[in-house]
Design an enzyme around this catalytic site. Sequence first.
Site, short mmCIF file in Angstrom:
data_model
loop_
_atom_site.label_atom_id
_atom_site.label_comp_id
_atom_site.label_asym_id
_atom_site.label_seq_id
_atom_site.Cartn_x
_atom_site.Cartn_y
_atom_site.Cartn_z
N ASP A 41 0.81 -1.21 0.00
CA ASP A 41 0.00 0.00 0.00
C ASP A 41 0.85 1.27 0.00
O ASP A 41 0.41 2.35 0.42
CB ASP A 41 -0.94 0.01 1.21
CG ASP A 41 -0.19 -0.07 2.54
OD1 ASP A 41 1.04 -0.29 2.50
OD2 ASP A 41 -0.83 0.08 3.59
N HIS A 247 24.39 2.93 -18.00
CA HIS A 247 23.32 3.28 -17.06
C HIS A 247 23.48 2.51 -15.76
O HIS A 247 22.56 1.86 -15.27
CB HIS A 247 21.95 3.02 -17.69
CG HIS A 247 21.57 4.02 -18.73
ND1 HIS A 247 20.46 3.89 -19.52
CD2 HIS A 247 22.16 5.18 -19.13
CE1 HIS A 247 20.38 4.92 -20.36
NE2 HIS A 247 21.41 5.71 -20.13
N ASP A 264 26.82 10.91 -13.39
CA ASP A 264 25.83 11.42 -14.34
C ASP A 264 24.58 11.69 -13.52
O ASP A 264 23.87 10.77 -13.12
CB ASP A 264 25.58 10.37 -15.42
CG ASP A 264 24.67 10.87 -16.55
OD1 ASP A 264 23.88 11.80 -16.30
OD2 ASP A 264 24.73 10.31 -17.65
N ASP A 275 21.13 17.98 -16.65
CA ASP A 275 21.72 16.68 -16.98
C ASP A 275 23.21 16.86 -17.20
O ASP A 275 23.64 17.26 -18.29
CB ASP A 275 21.04 16.10 -18.23
CG ASP A 275 21.50 14.69 -18.57
OD1 ASP A 275 22.27 14.11 -17.80
OD2 ASP A 275 21.08 14.19 -19.63
N HIS A 354 26.88 5.24 -28.06
CA HIS A 354 25.64 6.01 -27.94
C HIS A 354 25.73 7.31 -28.73
O HIS A 354 26.81 7.68 -29.21
CB HIS A 354 25.32 6.31 -26.48
CG HIS A 354 26.37 7.08 -25.75
ND1 HIS A 354 26.53 8.44 -25.87
CD2 HIS A 354 27.34 6.67 -24.88
CE1 HIS A 354 27.53 8.85 -25.10
NE2 HIS A 354 28.04 7.80 -24.49
N HIS A 358 20.90 14.88 -26.97
CA HIS A 358 19.46 14.68 -26.89
C HIS A 358 18.82 15.95 -26.35
O HIS A 358 19.47 16.78 -25.69
CB HIS A 358 19.09 13.47 -26.03
CG HIS A 358 19.51 13.54 -24.59
ND1 HIS A 358 18.88 14.32 -23.65
CD2 HIS A 358 20.52 12.91 -23.93
CE1 HIS A 358 19.47 14.17 -22.47
NE2 HIS A 358 20.47 13.34 -22.61
N HIS A 365 15.20 13.14 -21.34
CA HIS A 365 15.25 12.88 -22.79
C HIS A 365 13.97 13.49 -23.34
O HIS A 365 12.95 12.81 -23.45
CB HIS A 365 15.35 11.39 -23.09
CG HIS A 365 16.70 10.82 -22.78
ND1 HIS A 365 17.10 9.58 -23.22
CD2 HIS A 365 17.76 11.30 -22.10
CE1 HIS A 365 18.33 9.32 -22.82
NE2 HIS A 365 18.75 10.37 -22.12
N GLU A 389 27.25 15.03 -25.01
CA GLU A 389 27.82 14.06 -24.09
C GLU A 389 28.60 12.94 -24.79
O GLU A 389 28.13 11.82 -24.88
CB GLU A 389 26.73 13.46 -23.20
CG GLU A 389 25.52 12.90 -23.92
CD GLU A 389 24.53 12.25 -22.97
OE1 GLU A 389 24.96 11.55 -22.04
OE2 GLU A 389 23.32 12.44 -23.16
N TYR A 393 34.61 4.28 -23.46
CA TYR A 393 34.40 3.22 -22.46
C TYR A 393 35.24 2.02 -22.85
O TYR A 393 34.97 1.36 -23.85
CB TYR A 393 32.91 2.85 -22.40
CG TYR A 393 32.00 4.06 -22.35
CD1 TYR A 393 31.67 4.66 -21.14
CD2 TYR A 393 31.48 4.61 -23.53
CE1 TYR A 393 30.85 5.78 -21.11
CE2 TYR A 393 30.66 5.72 -23.50
CZ TYR A 393 30.35 6.31 -22.29
OH TYR A 393 29.54 7.40 -22.26
N ARG A 411 32.80 9.90 -19.58
CA ARG A 411 31.77 10.63 -20.33
C ARG A 411 31.70 12.03 -19.74
O ARG A 411 31.70 12.19 -18.51
CB ARG A 411 30.41 9.93 -20.20
CG ARG A 411 29.28 10.64 -20.94
CD ARG A 411 28.01 9.80 -21.03
NE ARG A 411 27.37 9.52 -19.76
CZ ARG A 411 27.40 8.33 -19.13
NH1 ARG A 411 28.08 7.32 -19.66
NH2 ARG A 411 26.78 8.14 -17.98
N GLU A 413 29.49 15.67 -20.05
CA GLU A 413 28.20 16.13 -20.57
C GLU A 413 27.89 17.54 -20.08
O GLU A 413 27.92 17.81 -18.88
CB GLU A 413 27.10 15.18 -20.11
CG GLU A 413 25.71 15.56 -20.56
CD GLU A 413 24.68 14.55 -20.09
OE1 GLU A 413 23.60 14.47 -20.71
OE2 GLU A 413 24.94 13.84 -19.09
#
Length: 446
Positions: A41, A247, A264, A275, A354, A358, A365, A389, A393, A411, A413
């Site tokens: 609940d 991610h 990130d 972002d 990638h 974006h 996004h 970004e 890797y 990375r 960004e």
Amino acid sequence: MTETDLSAADPFRARRERFLDSIGKGVAVIAAAPELVKSRDTDVRYRQNSDFFYLTGFLEPGAVAVLTPFDPEHRFTLFVRPRDRERETWTGVRAGVEGALERFGADKAYPVEELDNHLRDLIEPADALWYALSADGSEMDAKLIRLLTGFRGTRHRTGKGPWDIRDPASVLDRMRVIKEPGELERIREAAALSARGHLAAMRAGRAGVGEWELEALLDGTFRAASADSGTAYPSIVGSGANATVLHYVTNERRIGEGDLVLMDAGADAGFYCGDITRVFPASGRFTAPQRRVYDIVHAALDAGIAAARPGAPITGIHEAARAVLVQGMIDLGLLEGTVDDLIESEAFKRFFMHNTAHYLGLDVHDAGPYRERDGTPVPLQPGMVLTVEPGLYIPADAEDVAEELRGIGIRLEDNVIITGDGCEVITRGVPVAADEVEAVCGGDRE
């Protein structure tokens, strides 16, 4: 009142009018986001559907908006949860029908329990139903499909009823991709708050600290700023080889000696998102191999930002950054060949898999097309907000790669607003140049 004046005074009404003008003789039905159960609940903290918020400003669940351009009395109709003293004791005060009319500008408002009594009459005069079908088939999907099926059976006698169903995204996405001045102000706030969180975490991050502790510091900084701020998405804090997982959100490892830490994370300020991704050395200083990879990604970031200018194709951001990254892969000995050949064969995707940009706005996004109907890239326009970004890797188990490079994930960004003559970078409240990063997470953090 001009459209500009209306947008400043009541941006939600101004957006509704633009949307209504775009759907002709159609009727749009847009539902609020459903409430989600976390367990038993206990609910997940509620967040309104972005399109619903964009057009109405209404934050409560259980609501439905019907937009009818050809019926002045029902041009904007809201179905909402009615006032209920007992329920409000548990979950807070509701706007109710009165609030929908007085505070949210509805032409008509009804308890949501009366939706079935009115929906057919509101939809019947339309030539098309504008409604976004859900991925998993919601109760509202079934309700509207039944209505459309019924109209198909009676239309030949009555001449009434919509012929087809159209996705509101075909209009709303193009509206949302160009930000209004008030939206840009909130996005700048989100970017500044995002940078504040990153600075705090960079100063606290060092060997022995848990990734989850930096996540808590980021998220706490975002949430503490104001009553309508928080996290735009689950924060990523990846140390060591975890930074090579795009991610990675488990955030469960302790930072090791000599690790790089990739964060990130972005703040949400009044429904608008920041972002930012930054990478810093836990020791306070990059090793020589780490610095080589970092400088390549930083150069790719600069190239992508330089390509973000009005009139240029949106794909140019990715292409500019990718060219720098692929040359860097060659220089590092990760790949052999020419830049053009490696791009054509897509061999580079082993280390950079990638896209580079974006849209950013109500969603991290955000809505907006990247290609026109003929397949050509969308040209950048003033008022668009995007991320840039690039990343490299290098898997920890890449046995054909020099050992000193294995497990490095970087990375970087930034967020940019397209302007009349270029772009405005709004996320440099947290540094990105390697020497400046070392100053923050080295001596300055003491």
